[in-house]
Enzyme design. Structure first.
Site, short mmCIF file in Angstrom:
data_model
loop_
_atom_site.label_atom_id
_atom_site.label_comp_id
_atom_site.label_asym_id
_atom_site.label_seq_id
_atom_site.Cartn_x
_atom_site.Cartn_y
_atom_site.Cartn_z
N SER A 96 0.83 -1.20 0.00
CA SER A 96 0.00 0.00 0.00
C SER A 96 0.87 1.25 0.00
CB SER A 96 -0.98 -0.05 1.18
OG SER A 96 -2.00 0.90 1.04
N ASP A 121 -5.90 -3.31 -2.72
CA ASP A 121 -4.91 -2.97 -1.70
C ASP A 121 -4.30 -4.22 -1.05
OD1 ASP A 121 -3.69 -2.06 0.81
OD2 ASP A 121 -4.74 -0.19 0.45
#
Length: 757
Positions: A72, A218
């Site tokens: 991320s 993500d």
């Protein structure tokens, strides 16, 4: 592009690293003997800015990094460092970045096409919906990620052809999640910018990334602290940075919302996997946990504080980290070899259209042909992409630098908006003087794109409320992306005008209905202006809705107009910088006896300048009517009154054949609204206004102007700007406003509404 591997790891455990060494000059014995160091950077949204602070201290301590694994925001910071940027360079990018713009799909308003800017003025609810098969279609995510991906491409351009992440200045892995299976996906090859973007794609916020036949979101969902990934890169020692969200206290949960509970559940799942990974660390490994308290993962206003937290946490471990440091001379060589990997700008020798983008092949080849045979000018490329994307029908417009044999070129991909070719956008307006007089309008615009091979648009507008109307036009460019166009249109609408006596007491409401049809011809001037002219026919009549009845009047005539418009304003809601200007000549000749012919000139000019949180807006509007044979014709009357149009006067309480008004607005942005992608900026301000209406041009004088002022609180909401304001007139009159809708537009330059783009 030949990339040199850093000497710090080039001859150490090459087999474990999975790369072939590329000798980079003489190496000292210290470099050959030292352990390979891996860096693990966790996800954490805005909290991930702490990684920058960690890297800054590692640089200061002369600690080399031989491999990076990130998830991320950790993948973004880690990927930029792996590309050869220093920690200080990444910090400067973070400090100069407008995070709200970075997480915004559309380019800045000043870079939109002129047609999209016009739409922006009327339809302030900036959340379009798709229409397909009689049903609404929602976007795949709140954000497409266009601006963010362009930023990542800009920063990683010098290593754009390094498709093996082991051949970057520092070997790198990014972790994403396969949306179909929930499994982690480790990306060690391909396009670097896309890998970072995929790792950051929070579900429901960013549109997922399709890569290698998988739909990726993500990486924090499946592997927020990728210690296992770094281990597989053949390192001896790990430095692990964990900035994952902390759990809420029991007290906070007791008074929390459903969103708070949901976030807590997600944090528990993410932390459980992170704890499992941390248990695999050995005695030589080092864990850095910045003290970030309740800093939000979604508030990018915390970036400076998060970076400072990373600095402090790393400095506290400086003594232990010092055992991994190099001598100043060895570290200087390490830094030089990393920078050697950023080998410069590629020479573009071809342009290709990516599979799936064939519908835009002609436009792509035309727009990007000028880059062939030259070193890639990233700024010029970004301008072309922004202009093309700013036309509003694309979900993504992306490029990659690819290699074919010994040649390098651009691979351009263009994907239509996930909403489809047909979209609808909404607008609304509300005005209440808090004294029993309230008006509202609710509108929608349906747009059907690509109805012709040249990219034509069919638009249907409908509005209900105080000023109902229905209108349609067919916007026809001569060629796809052509600046020249024709625009036939037809519409019907009603404008309701309040009637006042000389003491400004409200007498009633006059209803004016108009049917209008016409044909316009024009040219857009790049994306900042438009020259438009046309012929039209209109007919209709007036009648008193509320108040003492009067004989109705009718009108039926033909006319023509010419309009020149400029729009370089950054925001039509609360401008901060830029200019808006227009001048229009309108003439009607073949009128009915009851109204008669007339000519009308109107103009509007606004200029905004900001100084930090303070903004000053200088705004002038004016208009004059000539050659009219019936001065009582309501259609030749300009109205004034209302917020920012002599704020102390009731809305539209003054009418005349000529008018002029100047305004100075001063407002300040308060709080931290707008620093994050979902905040609502809030402003406090005041206006000074001077103007009036006159029946003859010769009557215009400074002594004949009214002087008004206002103070206001403004909030830039998802449905448009909301004002709570009080207006004052020099003669003691006072008005109150609860106002939702347009303010910074033509502001009184038009008479009764005429339909046309």
């Amino acid at each position: 592009m030949a990339l040199l591997l850093p000497a710090a790891w080039a001859q150490t455990d090459q087999a474990a690293a999975g790369v072939a060494a590329a000798p980079a000059g003489p190496q000292t014995p210290a470099l050959l003997r030292r352990p390979r160091i891996g860096l693990v950077l966790s996800g954490g949204g805005a909290r991930g800015a702490a990684h920058i602070g960690v890297l800054k201290v590692l640089d200061e301590l002369h600690i080399p990094i031989d491999a990076i694994a990130g998830t991320s925001m950790g993948a973004v910071v880690g990927g930029l460092y792996a590309s050869g940027l220093s920690a200080d360079e990444i910090a400067r990018v973070a400090a100069s970045l407008n995070w709200q713009d970075a997480f915004r799909d559309r380019p800045p308003r000043q870079e939109l096409s002129f047609r999209r800017k016009e739409e922006d003025e009327s339809f302030l609810v900036n959340f379009p919906l798709g229409i397909s098969g009689g049903h609404f279609r929602l976007p795949k995510g709140l954000l497409q990620g266009q601006s963010l991906e362009m930023l990542l491409r800009q920063l990683t351009l010098p290593v754009a052809t390094a498709t093996d992440f082991d051949r970057l200045p520092t070997p790198f892995r990014a972790v994403a999640t396969d949306l179909a299976t929930g499994d982690p996906v480790v990306m060690g090859s391909g396009d670097l910018a896309t890998a970072m973007r995929a790792s950051l794609s929070a579900p429901g916020v960013f549109v997922p990334v399709e890569r290698g036949g998988k739909v990726l979101v993500d990486g924090g969902i499946s592997d927020n602290l990728p210690i296992d990934v770094a281990r597989q890169m053949g390192v001896d020692v790990l430095i692990v940075v964990d900035v994952g969200a902390t759990l809420f206290s029991r007290d906070r949960l007791g008074s929390g919302s459903a969103a708070t509970i949901s976030n807590q559940m997600l944090s528990i799942l993410i932390r459980r996997d992170a704890q499992r990974q941390l248990k695999t660390l050995g005695p030589r490994d080092i864990v850095i946990t910045p003290a970030m308290g309740d800093m939000s993962s979604f508030d990018f206003g915390i970036v400076p504080r998060a970076e400072d937290a990373g600095v402090q946490a790393t400095q506290e471990l400086a003594q232990r980290l010092g055992s991994l440091a190099l001598s100043p001379a060895d570290y200087a060589r390490y830094v030089a070899q990393r920078k050697a990997g950023r080998t410069g700008v590629p020479l573009i020798q071809f342009v290709q259209v990516a599979p799936g983008s064939e519908a835009y092949a002609a436009a792509i080849k035309d727009l990007f042909a000028g880059f062939v045979g030259k070193p890639l000018d990233e700024a010029a490329l970004r301008r072309v992409i922004t202009d093309f994307y700013g036309r509003g029908d694309l979900e993504t417009l992306d490029y990659q630098v690819v290699t074919q044999g010994d040649s390098q070129g651009l691979l351009i991909s263009a994907e239509r908006n996930s909403l489809g070719a047909n979209t609808v956008r909404f607008g609304m307006g509300l005005q209440d003087d808090l004294q029993g007089n309230a008006t509202y309008n609710l509108g929608a615009r349906a747009t059907m794109a690509d109805v012709t091979s040249t990219g034509g648009e069919w638009v249907l507008d409908a509005q209900i409320g105080y000023s109902p109307h229905i209108y349609t036009d067919l916007y026809l460019p001569f060629e796809r992306l052509s600046a020249w166009f024709i625009d036939p249109h037809v519409g019907y609408g009603a404008d309701n005008r309040p009637l006042f006596d000389q003491n400004l007491d409200r007498l009633g409401v006059l209803h004016v209905g108009t049917f209008n049809t016409g044909l316009d011809f024009g040219r857009e001037i790049e994306n900042i202006g438009e020259l438009r002219a046309g012929l039209y026919h209109e007919q209709g009549g007036t009648a008193v809705l509320v108040g003492e009845p009067q004989l109705p009047t009718t009108f039926n005539g033909n006319g023509y107009f010419a309009r020149f418009s400029l729009d370089h304003l950054d925001d039509v809601r609360f401008p901060h910088n830029g200019m808006l200007a227009s001048v229009e000549w309108n003439s009607e000749r073949y009128q009915s006896v009851a109204t008669g012919p007339f000519d009308r000139l109107s103009l509007n000019w606004l200029d905004a300048r900001s100084f930090g949180r303070e903004t000053a807006v200088l705004w002038f509007s004016g208009g004059a009517t000539f050659n009219q044979t019936n001065p009582d014709d309501i259609r030749t009357q300009f109205p004034l009154g209302g917020l920012f149009n002599l704020s102390g006067m009731p809305a539209d309480s003054l009418t005349g054949q000529d008018f002029a008004i100047g305004r100075l607005l001063l407002y300040r942005k308060i709080g931290r609204g707008g620093d994050g992608p979902f905040d609502f900026p809030t402003y406090v301000g005041m206006s000074l206004e001077a103007g009036n209406v006159w029946q003859r041009l010769g009557d215009i004088s400074w002594g004949g102007t009214r002087k008004d002022a206002s103070v206001f609180l403004g909030i830039d909401t998802l449905v448009g700007p909301v004002y709570l304001a009080t207006g004052y007139d020099e003669h003691g009159r006072e008005s109150f406003y609860l106002f939702l809708g347009r303010t910074f537009n033509s502001g009184g330059t038009g008479a009764v509404s005429e339909f046309g783009p």
